[in-house]
Design an enzyme around this catalytic site. Structure first.
Site, PDB file in Angstrom:
ATOM      1  N   GLU A 222       0.833  -1.212   0.000  1.00 33.85           N
ATOM      2  CA  GLU A 222       0.000   0.000   0.000  1.00 33.85           C
ATOM      3  C   GLU A 222       0.865   1.258   0.000  1.00 33.85           C
ATOM      4  O   GLU A 222       0.802   2.084   0.907  1.00 33.85           O
ATOM      5  CB  GLU A 222      -0.961  -0.010   1.189  1.00 33.85           C
ATOM      6  CG  GLU A 222      -2.010  -1.107   1.088  1.00 33.85           C
ATOM      7  CD  GLU A 222      -3.060  -1.048   2.196  1.00 33.85           C
ATOM      8  OE1 GLU A 222      -4.170  -1.552   1.977  1.00 33.85           O
ATOM      9  OE2 GLU A 222      -2.780  -0.493   3.283  1.00 33.85           O
TER      10      GLU A 222
ATOM     11  N   GLU B 111      -6.085  -7.359  -1.246  1.00 36.12           N
ATOM     12  CA  GLU B 111      -6.699  -7.441   0.084  1.00 36.12           C
ATOM     13  C   GLU B 111      -8.176  -7.098  -0.014  1.00 36.12           C
ATOM     14  O   GLU B 111      -8.545  -6.092  -0.631  1.00 36.12           O
ATOM     15  CB  GLU B 111      -6.046  -6.460   1.065  1.00 36.12           C
ATOM     16  CG  GLU B 111      -4.595  -6.719   1.385  1.00 36.12           C
ATOM     17  CD  GLU B 111      -4.039  -5.693   2.364  1.00 36.12           C
ATOM     18  OE1 GLU B 111      -4.848  -5.032   3.063  1.00 36.12           O
ATOM     19  OE2 GLU B 111      -2.806  -5.536   2.422  1.00 36.12           O
TER      20      GLU B 111
END
Length: 680
Positions: A197, A295
């Site tokens: 991320e 995710e």
């Protein structure tokens, strides 16, 4: 008796004995961890997804597994028998495992930071078990000693004084050596994620050129090690306008060699799943890259299982739940993500569910007689085995860790209940291909959003749309709560109001009513995507004042005015309003920010300039909440405009001091939803 008759009887007895033995063995195998492990009959309805490729990645991130097992966590099949996690996941259709790797998640005494441990040895141990089960393995290098995400990208302790060149070399070495150890252990690594991320940086760097230098170093190390391993670059916040497209353009600009652009997508944070397909398809078409969701997850219950509390619940702010908190709702939410990715034909390669096995060490029930004993046991496991999201040892490295006891925050999103019993949602990967049919149930009920003009009475809708698990949608009658309905139908003040409603079936919904008026400010919500109508004065050249688009940061709509600096900054933004009719007015604006010293010096000001040259100022001190998605509303009422007023100036005098103690990489400021309205 003749020998032939004796032989016949003997053969018959032998055959019966063999049959009995086989039947006994079959029964034993069914009673143990085997056979139909994950369901005893279909109780949930999942619509099949069309055209899922045979090699589509149905993945799970189970990095916390060893920590959970050391804490005493046990997994059970549908018959209540202890079972190996990998068998349960494979039987449910999972074919891949994702494992995060932190460099050194321990303090100087060797105590774990927690978070499921997450070091290389942990990845090797779980990776070997996954490989033995015939599953592929994705290694997720954070290039940090602990959690790396959009809010923090802290360099490993050993690298914090490194130059950019030294970090690049360290990343190459760490990546190569880690992959070699995984290979030597027999782990089937098919994908490697370079950073986690990395929206706002990686490994302590925040500026594009430096960040992509490090990403490139990691990617080059993987490519040199094994050209058959797919390289993944991972972002989040996918539905912000053109965000992933922009990041993909930077990866191309800086010549990063990679194969897959991945994103996190959580339904309750990131918006409409139907838009996800369009975003991923655009990136795939423009940059010729594979795409996937690295995710995702969804709760099966609103309850807490370990005594710490959950990151996602109906009590959480700024979260939108389009599926019920049930096992079926959880499965449908994941099914819809699979469909969104699979629709990117030729490029959508998979979906990974985040931590479906992060269950409590022991189930905590606050009403039980032994509640204190169970909580003490769980706390001990969080500290000793790292089965909570953080231990007290992490406080010296991660500034977000404030207390000694930090438990699991994801147990209500697992594929297992709090006692470790498998839930039927574990089958979602299998059901996405085959479909399944259970009893008819409601998936979601429409929650209407209305805008009423100030002082104008409107009607509330008589029906709402109800979506069922078989895909059907029906308009059903709703009765609104009488007192709440009367409040929004009788000239309420400006703002938003909620009206609860009930259907004939007993299900509940709500209607949000926003009472608005004509805004005398031009572009008060910055939805033009720029500062049209406003004047920005920035004599010190700091803070980079501009308008950005991101529905996760905006108070209303997509756009907002913002500033960011890894140091202190100040600037002014103002707008003049002329030719106002006499009357009573009000003015308000919303502010948020992070990494800012509190209290600060920002002020919201309305100046009334009269024809005789005099002025009257109204000032509100802006208290920045210093928390993402939490806004301070600055409001000035009873602004009297008469025939002697020449003009009115609405101004934000922004003064921001960066506070590194908050753990942020810099000071971030947002202003949005600025309104100047007539009240009578």
């Amino acid at each position: 008796m003749k020998n032939s008759a004796k032989d016949s009887i003997k053969k018959t007895k032998t055959a019966r004995l063999k049959s009995l033995i086989l039947l006994t063995l079959l029964c034993l195998s069914l009673c143990a961890c085997g056979g139909n492990k994950t369901k005893t009959g279909t109780n949930i309805t999942i619509l099949p997804v069309e055209n899922i490729p045979d090699n589509f990645l149905m993945g799970v991130d189970i990095t916390s597994l060893i920590a959970v097992e050391k804490s005493g966590g046990i997994f059970y099949d549908a018959r209540g028998k202890k079972c190996d996690l990998f068998e349960l996941l494979k039987d449910g259709g999972a074919n891949s495992v994702r494992l995060r790797v932190w460099n050194d998640p321990y303090d100087e005494k060797g105590a774990t930071y927690g978070g499921g441990i997450g070091d290389l040895n942990n990845a090797i141990e779980i990776g070997k078990r996954a490989t033995k089960a015939g599953m592929k393995v994705l290694i997720d290098f954070h290039y940090s000693d602990f959690w790396a995400d959009p809010n923090k990208q802290t360099a490993p302790k050993a690298w914090q004084n490194f130059s950019l060149q030294q970090k690049s070399e360290a990343i190459k070495t760490f990546t190569t050596e880690s992959l070699q150890k995984l290979k030597d252990a027999g782990v089937n690594v098919t994908m490697v994620q370079v950073g986690n991320e990395i929206n706002n940086g990686m490994c302590g760097e925040i500026y594009d050129e430096q960040v992509f230098t490090l990403v490139k170093a990691g990617a080059d190390a993987v490519r040199s090690f094994d050209k058959n391993i797919q390289i993944v670059v991972h972002y989040t916040d996918p539905l912000s306008v053109d965000y992933l497209d922009y990041k993909a353009s930077l990866l191309e600009k800086y010549q990063v060699d990679y194969d897959v652009l991945a994103t996190s997508y959580y339904p309750y944070w990131h918006g409409d799943v139907k838009k996800l397909t369009m975003v991923l398809r655009k990136v795939a078409n423009l940059y010729q890259k594979k795409v996937m969701v690295a995710e995702t997850s969804y709760p099966f219950t609103d309850l807490d299982g370990d005594g710490y509390g959950n990151v996602v619940s109906h009590q959480s702010a700024n979260q939108e739940f389009n599926y019920p908190f049930t096992v079926e709702g959880q499965a449908i939410a994941v099914r819809d993500v699979i469909e969104a990715v699979a629709k990117v034909k030729g490029a959508g390669i998979g979906v990974f569910y985040w931590e479906p096995a992060w269950i409590p060490a022991k189930k905590y029930d606050p009403s039980a007689a032994n509640a204190d004993e169970i909580l003490a046991y769980n706390r001990d496991c969080w500290e000793k085995y790292g089965s909570g999201w953080a231990s007290s040892a992490a406080t010296g490295y991660d500034k977000e860790v404030k207390s000694k006891y930090n438990g699991g925050t994801w147990d209500n999103q697992a594929f297992f209940d709090f006692d470790g019993n498998v839930l039927e949602s574990v089958n979602v990967f299998k059901y996405a291909k085959t479909g399944s049919k259970g009893s008819l149930a409601v998936v979601r009920i429409d929650e209407p959003f209305l805008e009423f003009a100030y002082g104008k009475q409107e009607k509330l809708p008589e029906t709402v749309a109800v979506t069922y698990n078989d895909g059907s949608v029906k308009d059903e009658a709703v009765v609104w709560e009488e007192k709440q309905a009367a409040k929004v139908l009788n000239k309420p003040d400006f703002g938003e109001y909620k009206v609860l409603g009930k259907l004939n079936s007993g299900e509940t919904t709500q209607c949000v009513v926003k009472v608005t008026a004509s805004n005398y400010l031009v572009n008060g919500g910055f939805e033009t995507g720029d500062t049209t109508g406003w004047t920005v004065e920035n004599p010190n050249g700091k803070g980079t004042p501009k308008v950005d688009k991101n529905n996760q940061n905006a108070k209303e709509g997509l756009a907002y005015f913002t500033g960011w600096q890894e140091d202190n900054f100040d600037f002014v933004i103002w707008q003049k309003i002329e030719n106002l009719s006499p009357g009573n007015y009000k003015c308000f604006a919303s502010f948020e920010g992070t990494g800012i010293k509190v209290p600060g010096g920002t002020q919201f000001i309305v100046s009334i300039n009269k024809k005789d040259g005099t002025s009257q100022n109204f000032t509100v001190d802006v208290a920045i909440p210093n928390t993402w998605k939490k806004f301070f509303r600055a409001e000035i009422n009873d602004i009297i405009i008469d025939e002697n007023v020449e003009n009115v100036v609405v101004k934000a005098d922004v003064k921001v001091d960066f506070d590194p103690a908050t753990g942020a990489n810099g000071a971030w400021f947002v202003m949005d939803d600025v309104n100047f309205l007539m009240t009578n």
